[in-house]
Write a protein that holds these residues in place. Structure first.
Motif, PDB file in Angstrom:
ATOM      1  N   HIS A  38       1.102  -1.236  -0.016  1.00 11.56           N
ATOM      2  CA  HIS A  38      -0.050   0.084  -0.033  1.00 11.56           C
ATOM      3  C   HIS A  38       0.967   1.266  -0.071  1.00 11.56           C
ATOM      4  N   HIS A  40       1.148   3.930   2.023  1.00  8.94           N
ATOM      5  CA  HIS A  40       1.962   4.463   3.084  1.00  8.94           C
ATOM      6  C   HIS A  40       3.528   4.708   3.108  1.00  8.94           C
ATOM      7  N   HIS A  43       6.010   1.817   3.755  1.00 13.04           N
ATOM      8  CA  HIS A  43       5.543   0.401   2.970  1.00 13.04           C
ATOM      9  C   HIS A  43       5.994   0.619   1.540  1.00 13.04           C
ATOM     10  N   HIS A  96      -7.154  -1.829   4.607  1.00 12.93           N
ATOM     11  CA  HIS A  96      -6.506  -0.678   5.536  1.00 12.93           C
ATOM     12  C   HIS A  96      -6.644   0.680   4.874  1.00 12.93           C
ATOM     13  N   ASP A 117      -0.342  -3.649   6.108  1.00 13.89           N
ATOM     14  CA  ASP A 117      -0.982  -3.229   7.306  1.00 13.89           C
ATOM     15  C   ASP A 117      -2.305  -3.660   6.666  1.00 13.89           C
ATOM     16  N   HIS A 278      -5.952   0.309  10.999  1.00 13.09           N
ATOM     17  CA  HIS A 278      -5.100  -0.693  11.372  1.00 13.09           C
ATOM     18  C   HIS A 278      -6.193  -1.740  12.327  1.00 13.09           C
TER      19      HIS A 278
HETATM   20 ZN   LIG Z   1      -0.284   1.512   6.401  1.00 14.84          ZN
END
Ligand SMILES: [Zn+2]
Length: 333
Positions: A38, A40, A43, A96, A117, A278
Motif C-alpha cells: 500500500h 503509506h 511500505h 487498510h 497493514d 489498522h
Molecule cells: Zn499503512
C-alpha cells in the motif's frame, strides 16, 4: 525444496531459486520482483526503485506516483495472479486504505500470506480484509499487544462529531490532525454522513480524496485556501482536517489528534480520538484464526512483534515468532 522467509529490509521470500521481496525499505536487495502492499511511506519505498520489476494495485500506484514517476511497474487487481519463476502471487483486499493488498504466494513448497497493514472490520470507506488459508502467515503487529482495544468505530465517529459541535460553540474551528491517507478520508466520510457541516481539507489530503473519488468512494469536501473554504472558515461553521505532522499556530483553531496511538497517550497530549485504519489486537487474533496457518511470523510492530508472537503461541498453540529474529524455512509434509 523449501520455502524460506526472512527479514531483509522487507519480507524476502525464496523458493526454487526465485527471490521476491515485499515492501522493501532499502534499495539494492537481490531479487527479481518487488511487491508493494500500500501507499503509506513506510511500505511503498520500493515503488521508487527504478531498476527492478514492481507490482502494486493500480490505486496504490496512483497514490504513490504523486511523488515519483513509476517505471517497470505492473498494476494488479484483487484476485489477479502474477507468475514470477515458479512462484504465483495473488493480491487480496487488506481493508487498510484505498488499494491496500494482502499477498498470497503459492509455491510447490506451501502457501504464504503477507498482510502488509490490515484492518479486519468494515469501515466507512473500506471493506474488511479477506482471510486466506495458508501455511505461513506473515502479519503486521502495529497494535499487537492486548493493551490495544479500539472502541467501536461508530462510537468514535459520534465522539468526534460531538467534540466538533462543542468546539464550535466555544467559538473555535474544530480541526483534526491525522494520517493523510486512510484516516483523513474516514473523517470526511463520517462528517458527510452524520452532519451537514462543510469539511475543509489540506491540499495534500484533497489530492488523495480525489483518487478515492476516482475509484467510486464519494467524499464531499472543500480545499483549504479556496474561495469557498475561506467563506466557511469565516463563518466558523466547519471542520478542518490536516496532515498529522502539521502544527497550527492560529488560535482560532482547536486541534485534536485522530490516531490509534492516542490510546497510549490518553489525553495527556491534548484532545484525541483512537481512530485507526489498522486491526487492533483482537482483530489480529481473529484474522489469524480465520487463515488457519501452521506458522505465524510478526513484523512492522517494533516491540509488539514479540508480544503478538507470544500471545499467538499461548492462546492458539501455533508456532509464532518475530520475522526479524531468524530465517524461517518451511518444508511441506
Ligand atoms: Zn499503512
Amino acid at each position: 525444496m523449501a520455502l524460506t522467509v526472512k527479514w531483509d529490509s522487507g519480507i524476502l521470500i525464496e523458493s526454487g531459486g526465485e527471490r521476491i521481496i515485499f515492501d522493501p525499505r532499502r534499495h539494492g536487495r537481490d531479487c527479481s520482483h518487488i511487491f508493494v502492499t500500500h501507499a503509506h511511506l513506510d511500505h511503498s519505498r520500493g515503488l521508487r526503485f527504478h531498476d527492478v520489476e514492481k507490482s502494486s494495485t493500480r490505486e496504490t500506484g496512483e497514490i504513490a506516483s504523486r511523488y515519483s514517476r513509476l517505471t517497470r511497474w505492473r498494476p494488479l487487481s484483487y484476485g489477479e495472479r502474477v507468475e514470477v519463476g515458479g512462484l504465483e502471487v495473488e493480491a487480496h483486499n487488506a481493508g487498510h486504505v484505498l488499494g491496500s493488498a494482502l499477498y498470497e504466494v503459492s509455491t510447490s513448497d506451501g502457501r504464504l500470506l503477507y498482510t502488509g497493514d490490515m484492518q479486519f472490520r468494515d469501515t466507512l470507506t473500506m471493506k474488511a480484509a479477506e482471510p486466506v488459508d495458508c501455511d505461513i502467515l506473515v502479519i503486521e503487529a502495529t497494535f499487537g499487544s492486548p493493551f490495544f482495544k479500539f472502541p467501536e468505530r461508530g462510537e468514535i465517529a459520534r465522539d468526534m462529531v460531538e467534540w466538533a459541535f462543542k468546539t464550535m460553540r466555544d467559538g473555535k474551528i474544530p480541526t483534526f490532525r491525522t494520517d493523510s491517507l486512510g484516516n483523513a478520508q474516514e473523517i470526511v466520510k463520517a462528517f458527510n454522513m452524520l452532519t451537514n457541516l462543510p469539511v475543509v481539507v489540506h491540499r495534500r489530503i484533497a489530492e488523495i480524496n480525489q483518487i478515492y473519488e476516482d475509484h467510486g468512494i464519494s467524499l464531499e469536501f472543500l480545499i483549504s485556501g479556496s474561495e469557498e473554504a475561506k467563506e466557511v472558515e469565516a463563518s466558523g461553521e466547519c471542520v478542518f482536517i490536516i496532515p498529522k505532522n502539521l502544527r497550527v499556530g492560529d488560535p482560532r483553531f482547536k486541534v485534536a489528534l485522530a490516531s490509534g496511538w492516542s490510546l497510549l497517550y490518553g489525553r495527556r497530549r491534548g484532545d484525541s480520538f483512537p481512530l485507526s485504519d489498522h486491526a487492533d489486537f483482537n482483530q489480529l487474533i481473529e484474522f489469524i484464526e480465520a487463515c488457519k496457518p501452521k506458522v505465524v511470523l510478526t513484523c512492522f510492530g517494533g516491540r509488539f512483534n514479540r508480544i503478538l508472537a507470544q500471545q499467538v503461541e499461548k492462546r492458539m498453540s501455533i508456532e509464532a515468532r518475530p520475522l526479524d529474529l531468524i530465517p524461517t524455512v518451511f518444508i511441506r509434509g
